[in-house]
Design a protein around this motif. Structure first.
Motif, PDB file in Angstrom:
ATOM      1  N   UNK A 174       0.826  -1.209   0.000  1.00  0.00           N
ATOM      2  CA  UNK A 174       0.000   0.000   0.000  1.00  0.00           C
ATOM      3  C   UNK A 174       0.859   1.258   0.000  1.00  0.00           C
ATOM      4  N   UNK A 175       2.024   1.190   0.623  1.00  0.00           N
ATOM      5  CA  UNK A 175       2.895   2.367   0.672  1.00  0.00           C
ATOM      6  C   UNK A 175       3.478   2.688  -0.700  1.00  0.00           C
ATOM      7  N   UNK A 176       3.460   1.706  -1.590  1.00  0.00           N
ATOM      8  CA  UNK A 176       3.977   1.946  -2.941  1.00  0.00           C
ATOM      9  C   UNK A 176       2.938   2.532  -3.868  1.00  0.00           C
ATOM     10  N   UNK A 177       1.685   2.578  -3.424  1.00  0.00           N
ATOM     11  CA  UNK A 177       0.632   3.115  -4.307  1.00  0.00           C
ATOM     12  C   UNK A 177       0.799   4.628  -4.416  1.00  0.00           C
ATOM     13  N   UNK A 178       0.683   5.125  -5.644  1.00  0.00           N
ATOM     14  CA  UNK A 178       0.837   6.565  -5.878  1.00  0.00           C
ATOM     15  C   UNK A 178      -0.108   7.369  -4.990  1.00  0.00           C
ATOM     16  N   UNK A 179      -1.340   6.891  -4.882  1.00  0.00           N
ATOM     17  CA  UNK A 179      -2.342   7.673  -4.158  1.00  0.00           C
ATOM     18  C   UNK A 179      -2.078   7.668  -2.652  1.00  0.00           C
ATOM     19  N   UNK A 180      -1.405   6.650  -2.176  1.00  0.00           N
ATOM     20  CA  UNK A 180      -1.091   6.598  -0.746  1.00  0.00           C
ATOM     21  C   UNK A 180       0.036   7.587  -0.447  1.00  0.00           C
ATOM     22  N   UNK A 181       1.018   7.630  -1.344  1.00  0.00           N
ATOM     23  CA  UNK A 181       2.064   8.646  -1.166  1.00  0.00           C
ATOM     24  C   UNK A 181       1.479  10.045  -1.296  1.00  0.00           C
ATOM     25  N   UNK A 182       0.444  10.142  -2.117  1.00  0.00           N
ATOM     26  CA  UNK A 182      -0.194  11.440  -2.291  1.00  0.00           C
ATOM     27  C   UNK A 182      -0.801  11.972  -0.990  1.00  0.00           C
ATOM     28  N   UNK A 183      -1.159  11.069  -0.089  1.00  0.00           N
ATOM     29  CA  UNK A 183      -1.688  11.519   1.204  1.00  0.00           C
ATOM     30  C   UNK A 183      -0.699  12.458   1.878  1.00  0.00           C
ATOM     31  N   UNK A 184       0.571  12.096   1.789  1.00  0.00           N
ATOM     32  CA  UNK A 184       1.588  12.941   2.424  1.00  0.00           C
ATOM     33  C   UNK A 184       1.744  14.252   1.653  1.00  0.00           C
ATOM     34  N   UNK A 185       1.678  14.164   0.330  1.00  0.00           N
ATOM     35  CA  UNK A 185       1.802  15.396  -0.467  1.00  0.00           C
ATOM     36  C   UNK A 185       0.656  16.355  -0.132  1.00  0.00           C
ATOM     37  N   UNK A 186      -0.559  15.808  -0.032  1.00  0.00           N
ATOM     38  CA  UNK A 186      -1.718  16.662   0.260  1.00  0.00           C
ATOM     39  C   UNK A 186      -1.566  17.305   1.632  1.00  0.00           C
ATOM     40  N   UNK A 187      -1.194  16.506   2.607  1.00  0.00           N
ATOM     41  CA  UNK A 187      -1.100  17.048   3.965  1.00  0.00           C
ATOM     42  C   UNK A 187       0.047  18.035   4.124  1.00  0.00           C
ATOM     43  N   UNK A 188       1.209  17.658   3.612  1.00  0.00           N
ATOM     44  CA  UNK A 188       2.392  18.437   3.958  1.00  0.00           C
ATOM     45  C   UNK A 188       2.882  19.348   2.830  1.00  0.00           C
ATOM     46  N   UNK A 189       2.189  19.304   1.693  1.00  0.00           N
ATOM     47  CA  UNK A 189       2.575  20.180   0.593  1.00  0.00           C
ATOM     48  C   UNK A 189       1.647  21.373   0.458  1.00  0.00           C
ATOM     49  N   UNK A 190       0.572  21.400   1.231  1.00  0.00           N
ATOM     50  CA  UNK A 190      -0.406  22.487   1.148  1.00  0.00           C
ATOM     51  C   UNK A 190      -0.515  23.182   2.493  1.00  0.00           C
ATOM     52  N   UNK A 191      -0.818  24.459   2.452  1.00  0.00           N
ATOM     53  CA  UNK A 191      -0.994  25.170   3.708  1.00  0.00           C
ATOM     54  C   UNK A 191      -2.453  25.033   4.174  1.00  0.00           C
ATOM     55  N   UNK A 192      -3.295  24.623   3.250  1.00  0.00           N
ATOM     56  CA  UNK A 192      -4.736  24.649   3.467  1.00  0.00           C
ATOM     57  C   UNK A 192      -5.247  23.658   4.509  1.00  0.00           C
ATOM     58  N   UNK A 193      -4.721  22.451   4.468  1.00  0.00           N
ATOM     59  CA  UNK A 193      -5.336  21.390   5.270  1.00  0.00           C
ATOM     60  C   UNK A 193      -4.757  21.272   6.672  1.00  0.00           C
ATOM     61  N   UNK A 194      -3.443  21.376   6.778  1.00  0.00           N
ATOM     62  CA  UNK A 194      -2.793  21.020   8.031  1.00  0.00           C
ATOM     63  C   UNK A 194      -3.315  21.798   9.250  1.00  0.00           C
ATOM     64  N   UNK A 195      -3.617  23.111   9.131  1.00  0.00           N
ATOM     65  CA  UNK A 195      -4.125  23.809  10.322  1.00  0.00           C
ATOM     66  C   UNK A 195      -5.456  23.249  10.824  1.00  0.00           C
ATOM     67  N   UNK A 196      -6.194  22.583   9.946  1.00  0.00           N
ATOM     68  CA  UNK A 196      -7.510  22.046  10.340  1.00  0.00           C
ATOM     69  C   UNK A 196      -7.439  20.562  10.692  1.00  0.00           C
ATOM     70  N   UNK A 197      -6.276  19.974  10.555  1.00  0.00           N
ATOM     71  CA  UNK A 197      -6.103  18.526  10.624  1.00  0.00           C
ATOM     72  C   UNK A 197      -5.950  18.074  12.078  1.00  0.00           C
ATOM     73  N   UNK A 198      -6.966  18.246  12.868  1.00  0.00           N
ATOM     74  CA  UNK A 198      -6.874  17.881  14.288  1.00  0.00           C
ATOM     75  C   UNK A 198      -8.275  17.792  14.886  1.00  0.00           C
ATOM     76  N   UNK A 199      -8.303  17.387  16.144  1.00  0.00           N
ATOM     77  CA  UNK A 199      -9.592  17.113  16.795  1.00  0.00           C
ATOM     78  C   UNK A 199     -10.474  18.355  16.917  1.00  0.00           C
ATOM     79  N   UNK A 200      -9.869  19.526  16.880  1.00  0.00           N
ATOM     80  CA  UNK A 200     -10.687  20.728  17.003  1.00  0.00           C
ATOM     81  C   UNK A 200     -11.604  20.902  15.788  1.00  0.00           C
ATOM     82  N   UNK A 201     -11.127  20.500  14.623  1.00  0.00           N
ATOM     83  CA  UNK A 201     -11.893  20.722  13.402  1.00  0.00           C
ATOM     84  C   UNK A 201     -12.385  19.444  12.722  1.00  0.00           C
ATOM     85  N   UNK A 202     -11.803  18.304  13.082  1.00  0.00           N
ATOM     86  CA  UNK A 202     -12.200  17.064  12.401  1.00  0.00           C
ATOM     87  C   UNK A 202     -13.141  16.280  13.304  1.00  0.00           C
ATOM     88  N   UNK A 203     -14.313  15.995  12.772  1.00  0.00           N
ATOM     89  CA  UNK A 203     -15.298  15.235  13.550  1.00  0.00           C
ATOM     90  C   UNK A 203     -14.897  13.766  13.639  1.00  0.00           C
TER      91      UNK A 203
END
Ligand code: BG6
Length: 477
Positions: A174-203
């Protein structure tokens, strides 16, 4: 960019994984120009055959599993020129000297153990005794890495006698799947998601890996394993880690693996009433699970759903719902990050409840959807509606975007000496330490999995697991 030249020995080269994934994957890397012309692939297995017979086997594997690349007969023949075979006795003495004669000093040496874990120790020991392994050689081991914590520890100890941790590449494809690696790109390559990526904002988070296939011809292995060992302990666990981990300082093997390990160690034990096990029944078209595994009393689960908690500052109070199963309605692997309601609705109760959801589709139709709330057009006041901002990889990057199969990427990483996408020994042990008590609990209680219809979404109780919390799974399509 071509990798350094290599001698890759595949133990178990006549087996299913080699035929379906490893050999066709290497061929595709060859076609893309990544595999150098001097590289050698040496099949090794018990069967007594020569290079010619093995090349025939590889040729047919390419025809069956390498897709359109297989159409170029000249490429296939050129690739086969780099393929050899040696019969080797994993538990005995024969074949090892002959195998050694293929090894070249200037090439990266990699040994792929595409065999059951009971042979890992024998192979590792012989690679040392017969002098095939150098301090820079790598070994690649497949899952299942053990059956529980104790056996995984024993395997780690056994391999550690002959190889350093930096030489051991434990595969979770699963770690070799492009889309799984993309999870890291989405989280750590964008400023948009990470500030909301926690219990305060995620149900809550949902992770679904649904398959339409049954256990097929793998009944023997599967019945002693079940969905928890086959999928949750490794693939779903890795997905959970990539979603939940803290940002590593660098995209480097131990930075990433340290963070994943912290997530696994922060997982609470799962309450028995937060786990649902299922087993598929028969329908008019096909036999049920028990007929597939030829055990009419089998209590092995082909489906599991559970609610997990990552007990740390980031995630306290945000449940992670995991589910996976065979013979379900659709083949869907996706992750849903369900955000909380806006803190205050200025539009009043009649506007209804609206939530942002980020859906990351791992397969098929790879891509992402973000549900955003907008005004429903029309004169009838301020009515709100959720619409998707939708991105599929194929549309965004073009249908010809290079999307290598997981194994292609991982084998090239072995040659490059990059362990980022491989599991470290302590990570695998921590994952078993989390799943073992659940499995032990079922065995102690004599738990019987709930039956579910083929083509369904699993047992009713799995839906209830979320309903009880006022939430619902996204439909499996
Ligand atoms: C394997 C499991 O590791 O992963 C199989 O042993 C499962 O039971 C497979 O079918 C799923 O992989 P993929 O890449 O098809 O999602």
């Amino acid at each position: 960019i071509p990798v350094d030249t290599f001698d890759l020995v595949i133990f178990g080269a006549t087996g299913d994984l080699a035929r379906r994934k490893i050999l066709p994957g290497l061929f595709r890397r060859y076609c893309s120009g990544q595999m150098p012309a001097e590289a050698q692939i040496i099949g090794a297995a018990r069967s007594d055959m020569d290079d010619g017979a093995f090349r025939d086997l590889v040729r047919s594997a390419i025809e069956e599993f390498a897709g359109s690349a297989a159409g170029d007969a000249d490429q296939v023949e050129a690739f086969l020129g780099q393929v050899h075979y040696e019969p080797v006795d994993a538990k005995g003495e024969s074949g090892w000297e002959a195998l050694k004669s293929h090894m070249r000093d200037h090439a990266v040496r990699a040994f792929y153990f595409s065999v059951g874990p009971s042979l890992f120790g024998d192979l590792a020991e012989r690679l040392r005794t017969f002098g095939l392994a150098t301090p820079d050689s790598r070994i690649v081991v497949e899952k299942p890495f053990g059956h529980d914590l104790e056996s995984a520890r024993a395997l780690n100890r056994e391999l550690a006698q002959y190889f350093d941790e930096t030489q051991i590449y434990r595969i979770d494809h699963y770690l070799g799947k492009e889309t799984v690696q993309n999870l890291m790109a989405v989280r750590f390559g964008n400023v948009l998601f990470e500030p909301l990526w926690n219990a305060q904002f995620v149900d809550h988070i949902q992770i679904t890996v649904a398959e339409t296939v049954g256990v097929g011809g793998r009944g023997g292995y599967y019945d002693s394993s079940g969905a928890m060992r086959d999928m949750v302990q490794n693939h779903l666990m890795q997905l959970l880690c990539l979603i939940a981990m803290e940002p590593p300082a660098r995209f480097e093997p131990d930075s990433v693996r340290d963070e994943k390990l912290k997530v696994i160690r922060a997982l609470d034990p799962v309450e028995p009433h937060h786990i649902v096990r299922g087993q598929y029944t028969a329908d008019e078209k096909q036999p049920g699970y028990r007929a597939h595994v030829e055990n009419e009393r089998s209590r092995t689960e082909s489906f599991v759903a559970l609610k997990a908690h990552v007990s740390n500052w980031r995630w306290a109070g945000t449940p992670f719902y995991l589910r996976t199963g065979k013979m379900l309605r659709g083949r869907t692997s996706e992750i849903v990050v369900a955000f909380k309601d806006a803190p205050h609705s200025i539009f009043g109760a009649e506007a209804g409840r609206h939530r942002n959801e980020l859906v990351i589709r791992l397969q098929p139709n790879e891509g992402m959807t973000l549900d955003v709330t907008i005004k429903e057009p029309g004169p009838g006041g301020m009515r709100l509606v959720d619409v998707p901002l939708d991105m599929t990889f194929a549309d965004a990057l073009g249908p010809d975007a290079d999307m290598p199969d997981a194994y292609e990427r991982l084998i090239m990483d072995v040659i490059r000496g990059n362990q980022t996408l491989f599991m470290r020994g302590d990570e695998v042990e921590a994952a078993w330490a989390w799943t073992d008590p659940m499995i032990d609990g079922w065995e102690r209680r004599g738990d019987v999995p709930k039956p579910y219809d083929p083509g369904s979404s699993g047992p009713e109780d799995a839906l209830m697991l979320m309903h009880r919390d006022g939430r619902r799974w996204r439909d499996i399509k």
